[in-house]
Design a protein around this motif. Sequence first.
Motif, PDB file in Angstrom:
ATOM      1  N   THR A  94       8.642 -20.528  37.743  1.00 49.37           N
ATOM      2  CA  THR A  94       9.976 -19.921  37.787  1.00 49.37           C
ATOM      3  C   THR A  94      10.837 -20.426  36.632  1.00 49.37           C
ATOM      4  N   VAL A  95      10.658 -21.687  36.274  1.00 50.30           N
ATOM      5  CA  VAL A  95      11.373 -22.225  35.107  1.00 50.30           C
ATOM      6  C   VAL A  95      11.015 -21.409  33.863  1.00 50.30           C
ATOM      7  N   ASN A  96       9.724 -21.150  33.700  1.00 54.93           N
ATOM      8  CA  ASN A  96       9.304 -20.395  32.516  1.00 54.93           C
ATOM      9  C   ASN A  96       9.866 -18.974  32.527  1.00 54.93           C
ATOM     10  N   LEU A  97       9.903 -18.347  33.713  1.00 62.09           N
ATOM     11  CA  LEU A  97      10.482 -16.996  33.774  1.00 62.09           C
ATOM     12  C   LEU A  97      11.924 -17.030  33.269  1.00 62.09           C
ATOM     13  N   ALA A 227       4.269 -15.198  32.153  1.00 57.79           N
ATOM     14  CA  ALA A 227       4.253 -16.572  32.658  1.00 57.79           C
ATOM     15  C   ALA A 227       3.364 -16.610  33.896  1.00 57.79           C
ATOM     16  N   TRP A 228       2.821 -17.760  34.181  1.00 59.71           N
ATOM     17  CA  TRP A 228       1.954 -17.906  35.351  1.00 59.71           C
ATOM     18  C   TRP A 228       1.955 -19.352  35.806  1.00 59.71           C
ATOM     19  N   ALA A 242       2.564 -25.075  34.368  1.00 57.22           N
ATOM     20  CA  ALA A 242       2.358 -23.628  34.291  1.00 57.22           C
ATOM     21  C   ALA A 242       2.082 -23.187  32.854  1.00 57.22           C
ATOM     22  N   GLY A 243       1.988 -21.867  32.663  1.00 57.19           N
ATOM     23  CA  GLY A 243       1.719 -21.341  31.334  1.00 57.19           C
ATOM     24  C   GLY A 243       2.721 -20.263  30.957  1.00 57.19           C
ATOM     25  N   ALA A 244       2.813 -20.032  29.656  1.00 54.50           N
ATOM     26  CA  ALA A 244       3.686 -18.969  29.159  1.00 54.50           C
ATOM     27  C   ALA A 244       3.033 -18.323  27.948  1.00 54.50           C
ATOM     28  N   PHE A 245       3.344 -17.050  27.776  1.00 54.66           N
ATOM     29  CA  PHE A 245       2.837 -16.269  26.650  1.00 54.66           C
ATOM     30  C   PHE A 245       4.018 -15.596  25.964  1.00 54.66           C
ATOM     31  N   VAL A 246       4.037 -15.670  24.641  1.00 57.50           N
ATOM     32  CA  VAL A 246       5.012 -14.907  23.857  1.00 57.50           C
ATOM     33  C   VAL A 246       4.234 -14.195  22.757  1.00 57.50           C
ATOM     34  N   ALA A 284       7.576 -23.064  20.598  1.00 58.64           N
ATOM     35  CA  ALA A 284       9.014 -23.205  20.362  1.00 58.64           C
ATOM     36  C   ALA A 284       9.823 -23.180  21.660  1.00 58.64           C
ATOM     37  N   TRP A 285       9.229 -22.645  22.742  1.00 58.95           N
ATOM     38  CA  TRP A 285       9.960 -22.564  24.011  1.00 58.95           C
ATOM     39  C   TRP A 285       9.876 -23.856  24.824  1.00 58.95           C
TER      40      TRP A 285
END
Length: 409
Positions: A94-97, A227-228, A242-246, A284-285
């Motif tokens: 949720t943080v990543n979202l 994000a996941w 968790a993970g994130a994609f940009v 960078a995020w």
Amino acid sequence: MDRMDPLGKLRSQFNIPTRNGQELVYLTGNSLGCQPKQVREDIERELADWAQLGVLGHEQARDPWFSYHEQFRVPLAAIVGAKPSEVVAMNTLTVNLHLLMVSFYRPTRERYKIVIEDSAFPSDSYAVASQTRFHGFSADDAVIRLKPREGEHTLRTSDIEAAIEREGKQIALVMLGGVNYLTGQFFEMERITACARQQGCVVGWDLAHAAGSVPVRLHEWGVDFAAWCSYKYLNAGPGAVAGAFVHDRHAREDLPRFEGWWGNDPAERFSMGREFVPKPDADAWQLSNPPILSMTPLKGSLAIFQAVGMEALRRKSLALTGYMEELLTERCGERVQLVSPADPSQRGGHLSLVVDGADQTLLSKLIEADIIVDFREPNVIRAAPAPSYVSFQDVWRFVDVLAGLLEHA
Ligand SMILES: *Cc1c(COP(=O)(O)O)cnc(C)c1O
């Protein structure tokens, strides 16, 4: 089927939860995956390096903590169909979202709405509603919730497209779950992404129930962000990082972003300058130096995905859910109805079932019989045969016990 299963041996790499020495039928890998046996050794290694090296571990640990997160790029990229520079392991879902919406939900007076599923996971609902309010809109007006047709459980792709086209000019962001947590519907992500982008909307996917369960190709499909979490099908433990994609088309854009020192270019990170020099990729995020101990389990869990590959896992997952469906029809007939889509290619890793008269009592009886599934009010049971450690016999035991309980209900 277990004897012929090419992935059958994987189970021995996991600790399957037990009761009285008996392995449980563990069908809740969509909530919390089982523990890879490698994890304990990996964590003990970090504890030893910390004890031995203290602060020197940032550079001298066997996996130096300074660049620790970088080892996850390649395996995570393979799981979500991305370039290594497009993914980063950080924070929790949720943080990543929220962090990604800071950059990718940039509403104007004309274009400010966010599209989600009506049955979106509560945290996603709260996240998008609070983002719209943060920007001064009313969530009731700004959040579009897609509902299935009367009498249907899941959304038709053509209806999703029609809704996006109808309100296209007002939609800033389309953010659905790749696999819906409640129904197990695996959305036609490529089609929906293309349709939304055609309307000028930004597209983000929550892959909580998709990452490690279904093959996706985020880069090729042109998804803006995703994000996941890592504790469901990715088996990295409670609260794992968790993970994130940009997408890399955004890497060099001047996007608004909440910044922290770990998003700074590593060459500049310890120069302690005033100027933020973003690393021109997903890194960078990042904000903070990573929590090594909750990141460590990703090593053992992702190694298994790297060795086996998503295609093989998806093949077995489809075989398991297909077998479950077949047995349910045969043994439970009308008393159990499928909520998940009938078309296997539109299903994720779990089946959602409306079970006649299901309640907490039925759930307790299942647990007494060593069957671990989950129950959602009013009468939905979700059963997730995670392909890395669930056997066909497990599926058979689940249906056998359920059929027996329903017969005697
Ligand atoms: C599991 C899940 C979450 C949980 O969020 P956390 O931030 O990891 O607690 C959020 N959204 C979806 C769709 C989920 O399935």
